[in-house]
Write an enzyme that holds these catalytic residues in place. Structure first.
Site, mmCIF file in Angstrom:
data_model
loop_
_atom_site.group_PDB
_atom_site.id
_atom_site.type_symbol
_atom_site.label_atom_id
_atom_site.label_comp_id
_atom_site.label_asym_id
_atom_site.label_seq_id
_atom_site.Cartn_x
_atom_site.Cartn_y
_atom_site.Cartn_z
ATOM 1 N N ILE A 94 0.816 -1.217 0.000
ATOM 2 C CA ILE A 94 0.000 0.000 0.000
ATOM 3 C C ILE A 94 0.852 1.272 0.000
ATOM 4 O O ILE A 94 0.383 2.321 -0.436
ATOM 5 C CB ILE A 94 -0.987 -0.014 1.203
ATOM 6 C CG1 ILE A 94 -2.180 0.903 0.938
ATOM 7 C CG2 ILE A 94 -0.286 0.335 2.499
ATOM 8 C CD1 ILE A 94 -3.313 0.727 1.937
ATOM 9 N N GLY A 152 3.568 -4.775 10.813
ATOM 10 C CA GLY A 152 2.644 -4.924 9.698
ATOM 11 C C GLY A 152 2.579 -3.713 8.800
ATOM 12 O O GLY A 152 3.596 -3.065 8.515
ATOM 13 N N ASP A 176 1.307 -0.875 9.389
ATOM 14 C CA ASP A 176 1.630 0.335 10.162
ATOM 15 C C ASP A 176 3.141 0.628 10.088
ATOM 16 O O ASP A 176 3.562 1.752 9.766
ATOM 17 C CB ASP A 176 1.186 0.092 11.616
ATOM 18 C CG ASP A 176 1.139 1.334 12.471
ATOM 19 O OD1 ASP A 176 1.375 2.430 11.951
ATOM 20 O OD2 ASP A 176 0.852 1.193 13.683
ATOM 21 N N SER A 191 -7.333 -5.196 10.448
ATOM 22 C CA SER A 191 -7.550 -6.189 11.537
ATOM 23 C C SER A 191 -7.244 -7.638 11.167
ATOM 24 O O SER A 191 -7.327 -8.507 12.038
ATOM 25 C CB SER A 191 -8.986 -6.137 12.104
ATOM 26 O OG SER A 191 -9.120 -5.064 13.002
ATOM 27 N N THR A 192 -6.909 -7.919 9.900
ATOM 28 C CA THR A 192 -6.754 -9.333 9.508
ATOM 29 C C THR A 192 -5.357 -9.883 9.714
ATOM 30 O O THR A 192 -5.099 -11.049 9.413
ATOM 31 C CB THR A 192 -7.155 -9.560 8.030
ATOM 32 O OG1 THR A 192 -6.213 -8.881 7.188
ATOM 33 C CG2 THR A 192 -8.552 -9.060 7.749
ATOM 34 N N GLY A 193 -4.439 -9.049 10.193
ATOM 35 C CA GLY A 193 -3.078 -9.508 10.465
ATOM 36 C C GLY A 193 -2.909 -9.769 11.956
ATOM 37 O O GLY A 193 -3.490 -10.706 12.512
ATOM 38 N N TYR A 196 -4.191 -8.475 14.434
ATOM 39 C CA TYR A 196 -5.415 -8.410 15.238
ATOM 40 C C TYR A 196 -6.332 -9.619 15.038
ATOM 41 O O TYR A 196 -7.372 -9.720 15.699
ATOM 42 C CB TYR A 196 -6.150 -7.096 14.992
ATOM 43 C CG TYR A 196 -5.559 -5.919 15.753
ATOM 44 C CD1 TYR A 196 -4.446 -6.078 16.584
ATOM 45 C CD2 TYR A 196 -6.108 -4.648 15.664
ATOM 46 C CE1 TYR A 196 -3.907 -5.002 17.285
ATOM 47 C CE2 TYR A 196 -5.576 -3.574 16.365
ATOM 48 C CZ TYR A 196 -4.479 -3.750 17.177
ATOM 49 O OH TYR A 196 -3.949 -2.693 17.877
HETATM 50 N N1 AR6 Z 1 0.711 -3.062 2.274
HETATM 51 C C1 AR6 Z 1 -0.552 -3.582 2.308
HETATM 52 N N2 AR6 Z 1 -0.965 -4.470 3.223
HETATM 53 C C2 AR6 Z 1 -0.041 -4.870 4.143
HETATM 54 C C3 AR6 Z 1 1.272 -4.375 4.186
HETATM 55 C C4 AR6 Z 1 1.649 -3.432 3.187
HETATM 56 N N3 AR6 Z 1 2.864 -2.894 3.159
HETATM 57 N N4 AR6 Z 1 1.932 -4.984 5.227
HETATM 58 C C5 AR6 Z 1 1.050 -5.817 5.808
HETATM 59 N N5 AR6 Z 1 -0.137 -5.768 5.154
HETATM 60 P P1 AR6 Z 1 -1.639 -5.814 10.190
HETATM 61 P P2 AR6 Z 1 -3.958 -5.381 11.953
HETATM 62 C C6 AR6 Z 1 -1.382 -6.495 5.404
HETATM 63 O O1 AR6 Z 1 -1.077 -6.818 11.119
HETATM 64 O O2 AR6 Z 1 -4.328 -6.807 11.891
HETATM 65 C C7 AR6 Z 1 0.372 -3.263 13.867
HETATM 66 O O3 AR6 Z 1 1.473 -3.590 14.667
HETATM 67 C C8 AR6 Z 1 -1.303 -7.763 6.223
HETATM 68 O O4 AR6 Z 1 -0.821 -8.833 5.426
HETATM 69 O O5 AR6 Z 1 -0.731 -4.824 9.576
HETATM 70 O O6 AR6 Z 1 -5.019 -4.345 11.815
HETATM 71 C C9 AR6 Z 1 -0.393 -2.062 14.383
HETATM 72 O O7 AR6 Z 1 0.439 -1.130 15.012
HETATM 73 C C10 AR6 Z 1 -2.776 -7.932 6.582
HETATM 74 O O8 AR6 Z 1 -3.469 -8.485 5.464
HETATM 75 O O9 AR6 Z 1 -2.826 -4.944 10.878
HETATM 76 C C11 AR6 Z 1 -1.365 -2.684 15.339
HETATM 77 O O10 AR6 Z 1 -0.769 -2.899 16.606
HETATM 78 C C12 AR6 Z 1 -3.259 -6.487 6.780
HETATM 79 O O11 AR6 Z 1 -2.254 -5.672 6.159
HETATM 80 C C13 AR6 Z 1 -1.686 -3.996 14.706
HETATM 81 O O12 AR6 Z 1 -0.565 -4.338 13.900
HETATM 82 C C14 AR6 Z 1 -3.420 -6.066 8.231
HETATM 83 O O13 AR6 Z 1 -2.370 -6.629 9.030
HETATM 84 C C15 AR6 Z 1 -2.887 -3.913 13.815
HETATM 85 O O14 AR6 Z 1 -3.235 -5.186 13.354
#
Ligand code: AR6
Length: 165
Positions: free
Chosen positions: A13, A34, A36, A119-121, A123
């Site tokens: 993204i 992730g 973030d 939320s799918t990573g 969380y």
């Molecule tokens: N581009 C697009 N999608 C991505 C990228 C990227 N560069 N990197 C990961 N994803 P997550 P959450 C996808 O864990 O579940 C953080 O530490 C990933 O594969 O990033 O909302 C925050 O600070 C998954 O499909 O977010 C919070 O503490 C999706 O993004 C916590 O994680 C979400 O995964 C939030 O958890």
């Protein structure tokens, strides 16, 4: 006619050429892993400075900063629910993330927005249920015209969205 045009794409993204990208943040808004972590690395240290001024964000809500070194002009930081079995309001909170993010986008006159699968990573929200909420919430947008891109970091996520659209 719906005010929303939806596309599903694969990839990172942080490279999206849109008005705003959405960050799946935590309530501190002070960075994490992730998506973030990737957004903070790509946007540069000014993003963290801007986030410090926001005083955190409640689950289901969204706040905006500039995009700094990103191609996107804005970052919309939203906090998805941690999955706790589904009986703790997770679905409503996740839908609220999408609605609140689009509201923030409209407020800064952004008309193209890229979303990760919130939320799918870390969380732990079940992917198919989360994708359905993402698509339904965005389709319900009744504000100004909006081009929404669901950016899928892996094939499993992409398949989940493709099945719905
Ligand atoms: N581009 C697009 N999608 C991505 C990228 C990227 N560069 N990197 C990961 N994803 P997550 P959450 C996808 O864990 O579940 C953080 O530490 C990933 O594969 O990033 O909302 C925050 O600070 C998954 O499909 O977010 C919070 O503490 C999706 O993004 C916590 O994680 C979400 O995964 C939030 O958890």
């Amino acid at each position: 006619m719906s005010a929303v045009r939806i596309a599903v794409v694969g990839g990172d993204i942080t490279g999206e050429d849109v008005d705003a990208i959405v960050n799946a943040a935590n309530s501190s808004l002070l960075g994490g892993g992730g998506v973030d972590g990737a957004i903070h690395r790509a946007a540069g240290p000014q993003l963290l400075e801007a986030c410090r001024l926001l005083g955190g964000c409640a689950t289901g809500e969204a706040k905006v900063t500039a995009g700094f070194d990103l191609r996107a002009r804005w970052v919309i930081h939203t906090v998805g629910p941690v999955w706790r079995g589904g009986d703790h309001g997770e679905a409503d909170l996740l839908a609220s993330c999408y609605r609140a993010s689009l509201l923030r986008a409209a407020e800064v006159d952004a008309h193209s927005v890229a979303f990760p699968a919130i939320s799918t990573g870390a969380y732990g929200y079940p992917l198919h249920a989360a994708a359905e909420i993402a698509v339904c919430s965005v389709r319900q947008w009744a504000g100004e015209a909006m081009a929404v891109r669901f950016v899928c970091f892996d094939d499993t996520t992409r398949h989940a969205y493709d099945e719905l659209l």
